[in-house]
Write a protein that holds these residues in place. Structure first.
Motif, PDB file in Angstrom:
ATOM      1  N   THR A  70       0.834  -1.209   0.000  1.00  0.00           N
ATOM      2  CA  THR A  70       0.000   0.000   0.000  1.00  0.00           C
ATOM      3  C   THR A  70       0.865   1.255   0.000  1.00  0.00           C
ATOM      4  O   THR A  70       0.510   2.259  -0.626  1.00  0.00           O
ATOM      5  CB  THR A  70      -0.960  -0.020   1.204  1.00  0.00           C
ATOM      6  OG1 THR A  70      -1.772  -1.200   1.112  1.00  0.00           O
ATOM      7  CG2 THR A  70      -1.861   1.204   1.234  1.00  0.00           C
ATOM      8  N   CYS A  75       0.562   8.935  -4.917  1.00  0.00           N
ATOM      9  CA  CYS A  75      -0.415   9.977  -4.588  1.00  0.00           C
ATOM     10  C   CYS A  75      -1.202  10.307  -5.856  1.00  0.00           C
ATOM     11  O   CYS A  75      -0.653  10.398  -6.943  1.00  0.00           O
ATOM     12  CB  CYS A  75       0.348  11.204  -4.085  1.00  0.00           C
ATOM     13  SG  CYS A  75      -0.721  12.531  -3.552  1.00  0.00           S
ATOM     14  N   ARG A  77      -3.549   8.378  -7.113  1.00  0.00           N
ATOM     15  CA  ARG A  77      -3.958   7.137  -7.761  1.00  0.00           C
ATOM     16  C   ARG A  77      -4.646   6.256  -6.726  1.00  0.00           C
ATOM     17  O   ARG A  77      -4.477   6.452  -5.521  1.00  0.00           O
ATOM     18  CB  ARG A  77      -2.744   6.390  -8.330  1.00  0.00           C
ATOM     19  CG  ARG A  77      -1.882   7.183  -9.301  1.00  0.00           C
ATOM     20  CD  ARG A  77      -2.559   7.515 -10.626  1.00  0.00           C
ATOM     21  NE  ARG A  77      -2.858   6.363 -11.435  1.00  0.00           N
ATOM     22  CZ  ARG A  77      -2.016   5.784 -12.281  1.00  0.00           C
ATOM     23  NH1 ARG A  77      -0.795   6.233 -12.412  1.00  0.00           N
ATOM     24  NH2 ARG A  77      -2.398   4.743 -12.997  1.00  0.00           N
ATOM     25  N   VAL A  78      -5.400   5.281  -7.185  1.00  0.00           N
ATOM     26  CA  VAL A  78      -6.056   4.311  -6.311  1.00  0.00           C
ATOM     27  C   VAL A  78      -5.854   2.918  -6.887  1.00  0.00           C
ATOM     28  O   VAL A  78      -5.555   2.761  -8.076  1.00  0.00           O
ATOM     29  CB  VAL A  78      -7.572   4.590  -6.138  1.00  0.00           C
ATOM     30  CG1 VAL A  78      -7.815   5.867  -5.361  1.00  0.00           C
ATOM     31  CG2 VAL A  78      -8.289   4.621  -7.480  1.00  0.00           C
ATOM     32  N   HIS A 112      -6.441   4.988   2.475  1.00  0.00           N
ATOM     33  CA  HIS A 112      -7.543   5.690   1.807  1.00  0.00           C
ATOM     34  C   HIS A 112      -7.466   5.544   0.281  1.00  0.00           C
ATOM     35  O   HIS A 112      -8.425   5.855  -0.412  1.00  0.00           O
ATOM     36  CB  HIS A 112      -7.569   7.173   2.208  1.00  0.00           C
ATOM     37  CG  HIS A 112      -6.356   7.940   1.807  1.00  0.00           C
ATOM     38  ND1 HIS A 112      -5.168   7.850   2.507  1.00  0.00           N
ATOM     39  CD2 HIS A 112      -6.140   8.803   0.784  1.00  0.00           C
ATOM     40  CE1 HIS A 112      -4.267   8.639   1.929  1.00  0.00           C
ATOM     41  NE2 HIS A 112      -4.829   9.218   0.882  1.00  0.00           N
ATOM     42  N   ARG A 113      -6.364   5.025  -0.249  1.00  0.00           N
ATOM     43  CA  ARG A 113      -6.189   4.875  -1.698  1.00  0.00           C
ATOM     44  C   ARG A 113      -6.655   3.529  -2.223  1.00  0.00           C
ATOM     45  O   ARG A 113      -6.395   3.175  -3.365  1.00  0.00           O
ATOM     46  CB  ARG A 113      -4.713   5.092  -2.063  1.00  0.00           C
ATOM     47  CG  ARG A 113      -4.252   6.501  -1.781  1.00  0.00           C
ATOM     48  CD  ARG A 113      -2.815   6.714  -2.192  1.00  0.00           C
ATOM     49  NE  ARG A 113      -2.391   8.047  -1.751  1.00  0.00           N
ATOM     50  CZ  ARG A 113      -1.141   8.377  -1.477  1.00  0.00           C
ATOM     51  NH1 ARG A 113      -0.176   7.481  -1.616  1.00  0.00           N
ATOM     52  NH2 ARG A 113      -0.850   9.587  -1.072  1.00  0.00           N
ATOM     53  N   LEU A 151      -9.217  11.739  -0.796  1.00  0.00           N
ATOM     54  CA  LEU A 151      -8.823  11.429  -2.167  1.00  0.00           C
ATOM     55  C   LEU A 151      -9.011  12.633  -3.082  1.00  0.00           C
ATOM     56  O   LEU A 151      -8.206  12.855  -3.994  1.00  0.00           O
ATOM     57  CB  LEU A 151      -9.597  10.213  -2.679  1.00  0.00           C
ATOM     58  CG  LEU A 151      -9.128   8.885  -2.079  1.00  0.00           C
ATOM     59  CD1 LEU A 151     -10.121   7.774  -2.369  1.00  0.00           C
ATOM     60  CD2 LEU A 151      -7.741   8.532  -2.582  1.00  0.00           C
ATOM     61  N   GLU A 154      -6.148  14.744  -3.231  1.00  0.00           N
ATOM     62  CA  GLU A 154      -5.082  14.160  -4.036  1.00  0.00           C
ATOM     63  C   GLU A 154      -5.433  14.145  -5.527  1.00  0.00           C
ATOM     64  O   GLU A 154      -4.694  13.606  -6.327  1.00  0.00           O
ATOM     65  CB  GLU A 154      -4.780  12.739  -3.558  1.00  0.00           C
ATOM     66  CG  GLU A 154      -4.231  12.695  -2.157  1.00  0.00           C
ATOM     67  CD  GLU A 154      -3.797  11.310  -1.710  1.00  0.00           C
ATOM     68  OE1 GLU A 154      -3.316  11.211  -0.588  1.00  0.00           O
ATOM     69  OE2 GLU A 154      -3.933  10.335  -2.476  1.00  0.00           O
TER      70      GLU A 154
END
Length: 175
Positions: A70, A75, A77-78, A112-113, A151, A154
């Motif tokens: 993780t 940053c 991106r997910v 959170h991603r 998010l 970001e």
């Protein structure tokens, strides 16, 4: 792409050097990675074997693998719970969610991603979904709204229904 934090700066100063009461502001964009913080994160086997969470619990090898992976998510991106399992070659989307729900290193390990495989916002702090889509008796959806706000800082946005708005932001890293 790092997050953009908006700072407001006054545009006018009085002749005596003090700020005026004017409400005119210039918006200054400053990049901010929400996972950029000073936090002790054990890297050696020795440190990991002796590490305990604030609750006095040990972190399992699977949890360490999830946290390590993780940390590599860029940053802005997910990725998905399932893609983490595939990349690690172990566990299930639920085991990844469980590890992240108990993440003692947030936001350094940017849980959170992570979103659901159908590109839905997924869970955050033990809650799943937002608003009418929130699941569970005590689920208010507020935690997932907080995840969406993080998010958004970001540069990652979601539809009103809670789905990823721009699929090009989906990051599929392989371990």
């Amino acid at each position: 792409m790092p997050a953009i934090r908006t700072q407001l700066s006054p545009t006018k100063r009085a002749t005596d050097g003090h700020k005026t009461t004017s409400r005119a502001f210039i918006v200054v964009e400053e990049m901010q990675d929400l996972a950029d913080c000073k936090m002790h994160y054990p890297l050696s086997d020795k440190d990991r074997n002796t590490f305990k969470t604030h609750d006095g619990k040990r972190v399992t090898p699977h949890q360490w693998a999830v946290y390590d992976f993780t940390r590599t998510i860029p940053c802005g991106r997910v990725t998905t719970y399932k893609d983490i399992c595939v990349a690690l070659g172990q566990g299930s989307p639920r085991s990844v969610g469980s590890a992240l729900r108990n993440n003692p290193f947030a936001p350094f390990v940017p849980c959170h991603r992570i979103i659901a495989s159908n590109l839905y916002i997924g869970g955050f702090f033990g809650e799943w979904g937002t608003g009418a889509n929130a699941r569970g008796q005590k689920n208010t959806g507020l935690q997932c709204n907080r995840k969406m706000e993080m998010l958004a800082k970001e540069g990652v946005t979601f539809s009103v229904e809670g789905y990823l708005a721009d699929e090009s932001l989906l990051w599929i890293g392989r371990g």
